[in-house]
Design an enzyme around this catalytic site. Structure first.
Site, PDB file in Angstrom:
ATOM      1  N   ASP A  72      36.005  42.859  40.517  1.00  0.00           N
ATOM      2  CA  ASP A  72      37.329  42.721  41.107  1.00  0.00           C
ATOM      3  C   ASP A  72      37.778  43.995  41.816  1.00  0.00           C
ATOM      4  O   ASP A  72      36.979  44.919  42.052  1.00  0.00           O
ATOM      5  CB  ASP A  72      38.346  42.268  40.049  1.00  0.00           C
ATOM      6  CG  ASP A  72      38.664  43.353  39.013  1.00  0.00           C
ATOM      7  OD1 ASP A  72      38.134  44.480  39.131  1.00  0.00           O
ATOM      8  OD2 ASP A  72      39.435  43.066  38.087  1.00  0.00           O
ATOM      9  N   HIS A 108      42.068  41.588  33.764  1.00  0.00           N
ATOM     10  CA  HIS A 108      42.952  42.133  34.795  1.00  0.00           C
ATOM     11  C   HIS A 108      43.708  41.030  35.526  1.00  0.00           C
ATOM     12  O   HIS A 108      43.398  39.850  35.378  1.00  0.00           O
ATOM     13  CB  HIS A 108      42.140  42.938  35.821  1.00  0.00           C
ATOM     14  CG  HIS A 108      41.273  43.993  35.215  1.00  0.00           C
ATOM     15  ND1 HIS A 108      40.116  44.440  35.804  1.00  0.00           N
ATOM     16  CD2 HIS A 108      41.385  44.682  34.057  1.00  0.00           C
ATOM     17  CE1 HIS A 108      39.548  45.366  35.045  1.00  0.00           C
ATOM     18  NE2 HIS A 108      40.305  45.523  33.978  1.00  0.00           N
ATOM     19  N   HIS A 174      30.284  53.964  30.821  1.00  0.00           N
ATOM     20  CA  HIS A 174      31.483  53.239  30.382  1.00  0.00           C
ATOM     21  C   HIS A 174      31.918  53.754  29.022  1.00  0.00           C
ATOM     22  O   HIS A 174      31.090  53.959  28.137  1.00  0.00           O
ATOM     23  CB  HIS A 174      31.228  51.731  30.323  1.00  0.00           C
ATOM     24  CG  HIS A 174      32.469  50.923  30.088  1.00  0.00           C
ATOM     25  ND1 HIS A 174      32.979  50.713  28.826  1.00  0.00           N
ATOM     26  CD2 HIS A 174      33.307  50.301  30.951  1.00  0.00           C
ATOM     27  CE1 HIS A 174      34.086  49.978  28.926  1.00  0.00           C
ATOM     28  NE2 HIS A 174      34.310  49.718  30.197  1.00  0.00           N
ATOM     29  N   HIS A 200      36.642  43.241  21.836  1.00  0.00           N
ATOM     30  CA  HIS A 200      37.288  44.549  21.952  1.00  0.00           C
ATOM     31  C   HIS A 200      38.148  44.869  20.724  1.00  0.00           C
ATOM     32  O   HIS A 200      39.127  45.605  20.813  1.00  0.00           O
ATOM     33  CB  HIS A 200      38.172  44.581  23.198  1.00  0.00           C
ATOM     34  CG  HIS A 200      37.421  44.543  24.501  1.00  0.00           C
ATOM     35  ND1 HIS A 200      36.128  44.078  24.609  1.00  0.00           N
ATOM     36  CD2 HIS A 200      37.779  44.910  25.761  1.00  0.00           C
ATOM     37  CE1 HIS A 200      35.741  44.162  25.879  1.00  0.00           C
ATOM     38  NE2 HIS A 200      36.719  44.665  26.585  1.00  0.00           N
ATOM     39  N   GLN A 295      43.468  52.168  33.461  1.00  0.00           N
ATOM     40  CA  GLN A 295      42.110  52.530  33.860  1.00  0.00           C
ATOM     41  C   GLN A 295      41.842  54.019  33.656  1.00  0.00           C
ATOM     42  O   GLN A 295      40.727  54.435  33.363  1.00  0.00           O
ATOM     43  CB  GLN A 295      41.878  52.158  35.330  1.00  0.00           C
ATOM     44  CG  GLN A 295      41.817  50.673  35.608  1.00  0.00           C
ATOM     45  CD  GLN A 295      40.614  50.003  34.986  1.00  0.00           C
ATOM     46  OE1 GLN A 295      39.580  50.625  34.768  1.00  0.00           O
ATOM     47  NE2 GLN A 295      40.739  48.711  34.680  1.00  0.00           N
TER      48      GLN A 295
END
Length: 425
Positions: A72, A108, A174, A200, A295
């Site tokens: 995205d 998101h 990451h 998560h 972010q």
């Protein structure tokens, strides 16, 4: 005096650090990686030599319904280059195939049309069928199985029902999945809300194996691999980019084999030795990754890994899109301290994980030990203050604030792009 360029939105700002204060500059070698091949050639060569599977032109034969998953608006994947080549290869092998480009939004917001044009180019947006995944739309998802962690695996129905599922993306370090790319296009990319929440959960985020550059024994990665297999992700094209967001390397083929090969390449370039300092400056790599505070937590983890116990972390990040998650924002706004946030999260079982909890958990972990100063002239300072952090309009202002507490002789480490490095202690 050291002069260091730090990405900020679509430009760079300069940090000038006296030599006597500078402890170190931590940068990925990917930023200065040199290749004599142009970006298109790198991509085409990878597609001609796929790992552990036939070429894409062979895979697509006889397939009527092909779904191509792409990242995205929050990811700097150079899709203007990769998507046209992938579409060309698919239609070369199967001109009649019906192709859907599925945007892996994960948790998101949807990618807007303007952002699609910026990412894919006007011609692709005008001619191709492009759909935003929405993890909260029950009619979009279907149950596929049970994850190794015990959570339910719900995935986008378009992907599950496809005759062939292809993923494109990029690989970088990451902060809890080890590396981006590969299986992440499925989970969290096109997974249902409850699946993302389970993956998560606080227990997994707290694991010592859920860290930057770590795949071995990473419980989050394990779930993601299972999801990619269950979704029948048959082929991936993943690229590696430099500081200018230009392609320097690409892998294609089997979703696991090709991804692991790409991760090795990134690990070799991105691993840097920690240089603990009193003040650590970092950024989220500029646009599009520095659009919000949510972010920007990623770059903070790089600074965290190169900090002393009570170091001050300075984050250079535009955050023009604000906090990036209402639940994330409210968690801190409604708390007395970062420790209170952490205590509440650690009491939360997997099945009760709430949206953005993982980002809150990692930010709380950092704030418990470090003061954080955000440098931005594009975000409401009150949002930053509500989240128990300090604000500065300029980097110089932030440094002055930090030096008042740490002294003029304070040591300083600079990590120009915090999301591009694997900081090893």
């Amino acid at each position: 005096m050291a002069t260091i360029s730090i990405p900020y939105s679509r430009k760079f700002i300069t940090a000038e650090i006296p030599d006597e204060n500078l402890e170190g500059i931590l940068e990925s070698e990917a930023h200065d990686f040199k290749t004599n091949k142009d970006q298109e050639s790198i991509v085409r060569e990878a597609l001609k030599n796929p790992m552990d599977c036939p070429p894409l032109t062979e895979l697509v034969k006889g397939k009527k319904n092909i779904v191509l998953i792409t990242s995205d608006h929050t990811r700097p994947v150079p899709s203007k280059i990769t998507i046209p080549i992938l579409l060309e290869e698919i239609r070369k092998g199967n001109p009649e195939a019906q192709i859907t480009i599925l945007i892996a939004t994960g948790f998101h917001r949807p990618t807007t049309k303007e952002e699609m044009i910026d990412k894919f180019g006007e011609e692709i947006v005008k001619k191709e069928k492009i759909i935003n995944h929405d993890c909260r739309q029950k009619e979009q998802i279907v149950k596929v199985g049970i994850l190794p962690s015990g959570g339910e695996l719900w995935l986008n129905k378009l992907a599950v029902e496809a005759d062939l599922l292809i993923g494109e993306g990029f690989i970088e370090p990451h902060f809890f999945a080890g590396f981006s790319g590969g299986r992440k296009s499925i989970l969290p990319g096109i997974a249902g809300e409850n699946t993302v929440l389970a993956n998560h959960c606080s227990k997994f985020i707290a694991s010592e194996h859920s860290r930057t550059g770590v795949l071995k024994d990473n419980p989050i990665h394990k779930d993601m691999l299972f999801a990619a297999q269950a979704a029948k992700l048959s082929f991936i094209l993943n690229v590696v980019i430099d500081s200018q967001k230009k392609i320097i390397y690409a892998v294609a083929g089997d979703s696991r084999t090709a991804h692991e090969e790409g991760c090795k390449f990134v690990e070799n370039l991105a691993s840097v030795k920690a240089k603990p300092a009193d003040i650590v400056i970092t950024s989220n790599g500029g646009y599009p990754l520095d659009q919000n505070i949510y972010q920007s937590v990623k770059s903070m983890t790089a600074a965290e890994a190169s900090s002393k116990e009570d170091s001050i972390i300075i984050v250079v990040s535009a955050c023009n899109d604000g906090h990036g998650g209402e639940g994330f924002y409210q968690t801190f706004k409604n708390a007395f301290s970062a420790q209170q946030v952490m205590d509440q999260i650690m009491k939360t079982p997997m099945e009760e994980t709430i949206p953005d909890q993982w980002e809150s958990q990692i930010l709380a972990r950092i704030l418990i030990h470090h003061e954080v100063i955000f440098v931005t002239d594009q975000c409401d300072p009150q949002i930053i203050k509500d989240m128990h952090m300090n604000h500065a309009n300029t980097l110089q202002e932030a440094l002055s604030m930090a030096k008042k507490k740490k002294g003029e002789n304070a040591t300083i480490t600079v990590i120009p792009d915090g999301v591009s490095v694997i900081v090893q202690k």
